[in-house]
Design a protein around this motif. Sequence first.
Motif, mmCIF file in Angstrom:
data_model
loop_
_atom_site.group_PDB
_atom_site.id
_atom_site.type_symbol
_atom_site.label_atom_id
_atom_site.label_comp_id
_atom_site.label_asym_id
_atom_site.label_seq_id
_atom_site.Cartn_x
_atom_site.Cartn_y
_atom_site.Cartn_z
ATOM 1 N N TYR A 14 -12.433 -26.585 -5.762
ATOM 2 C CA TYR A 14 -11.803 -25.332 -6.168
ATOM 3 C C TYR A 14 -12.842 -24.209 -6.234
ATOM 4 O O TYR A 14 -12.583 -23.089 -5.785
ATOM 5 C CB TYR A 14 -11.127 -25.511 -7.527
ATOM 6 C CG TYR A 14 -10.566 -24.238 -8.096
ATOM 7 C CD1 TYR A 14 -9.405 -23.680 -7.586
ATOM 8 C CD2 TYR A 14 -11.203 -23.578 -9.150
ATOM 9 C CE1 TYR A 14 -8.886 -22.505 -8.101
ATOM 10 C CE2 TYR A 14 -10.694 -22.410 -9.668
ATOM 11 C CZ TYR A 14 -9.536 -21.870 -9.141
ATOM 12 O OH TYR A 14 -9.041 -20.702 -9.647
ATOM 13 N N GLU A 15 -14.010 -24.497 -6.778
ATOM 14 C CA GLU A 15 -15.062 -23.479 -6.853
ATOM 15 C C GLU A 15 -15.496 -23.031 -5.462
ATOM 16 O O GLU A 15 -15.736 -21.841 -5.230
ATOM 17 C CB GLU A 15 -16.252 -24.013 -7.641
ATOM 18 C CG GLU A 15 -15.973 -24.164 -9.117
ATOM 19 C CD GLU A 15 -17.141 -24.773 -9.881
ATOM 20 O OE1 GLU A 15 -18.266 -24.790 -9.346
ATOM 21 O OE2 GLU A 15 -16.926 -25.217 -11.004
ATOM 22 N N LEU A 16 -15.587 -23.976 -4.522
ATOM 23 C CA LEU A 16 -15.945 -23.622 -3.148
ATOM 24 C C LEU A 16 -14.867 -22.739 -2.519
ATOM 25 O O LEU A 16 -15.169 -21.737 -1.868
ATOM 26 C CB LEU A 16 -16.146 -24.880 -2.304
ATOM 27 C CG LEU A 16 -17.379 -25.721 -2.602
ATOM 28 C CD1 LEU A 16 -17.350 -26.995 -1.768
ATOM 29 C CD2 LEU A 16 -18.652 -24.960 -2.351
ATOM 30 N N GLU A 17 -13.595 -23.099 -2.716
ATOM 31 C CA GLU A 17 -12.504 -22.315 -2.142
ATOM 32 C C GLU A 17 -12.450 -20.905 -2.745
ATOM 33 O O GLU A 17 -12.157 -19.943 -2.037
ATOM 34 C CB GLU A 17 -11.184 -23.033 -2.335
ATOM 35 C CG GLU A 17 -11.064 -24.276 -1.472
ATOM 36 C CD GLU A 17 -9.793 -25.061 -1.711
ATOM 37 O OE1 GLU A 17 -9.005 -24.699 -2.601
ATOM 38 O OE2 GLU A 17 -9.594 -26.060 -0.999
ATOM 39 N N MET A 18 -12.718 -20.784 -4.022
ATOM 40 C CA MET A 18 -12.728 -19.461 -4.651
ATOM 41 C C MET A 18 -13.880 -18.621 -4.114
ATOM 42 O O MET A 18 -13.747 -17.406 -3.937
ATOM 43 C CB MET A 18 -12.815 -19.585 -6.172
ATOM 44 C CG MET A 18 -11.563 -20.177 -6.803
ATOM 45 S SD MET A 18 -10.040 -19.304 -6.368
ATOM 46 C CE MET A 18 -10.332 -17.709 -7.074
ATOM 47 N N ALA A 19 -15.013 -19.239 -3.842
ATOM 48 C CA ALA A 19 -16.142 -18.515 -3.265
ATOM 49 C C ALA A 19 -15.801 -18.021 -1.863
ATOM 50 O O ALA A 19 -16.163 -16.903 -1.493
ATOM 51 C CB ALA A 19 -17.376 -19.418 -3.230
#
Length: 66
Positions: A14-19
Motif C-alpha cells: 500500500y505504501e508503494l502504491e501511494m508513492a
Amino acid sequence: MCWACEEQDLMYRYELEMAVARGVIPEGFTAADFEAAGLPVPGKPQPSSSPVKAANPFVCDTPDNE
C-alpha cells in the motif's frame, strides 16, 4: 505466511502504491523496491509498449451485405 507477516506485506504494498500515486519516492525506499513489486518507479518515465492511436471519428453505418 502468518497473519502479522501478511498484514505487514499488504501495508508495504500500500505504501508503494501511494508513492506511485504521489509521483515521488519516499525516504527509505529505492527504485528497486518498486520494480520488485511490479510497480512503475515514481518520477521515471515509463516506456510505452504500443503507440497510442488517435480515435477514428468516422463510423460507417451501411450494411456489409451489398
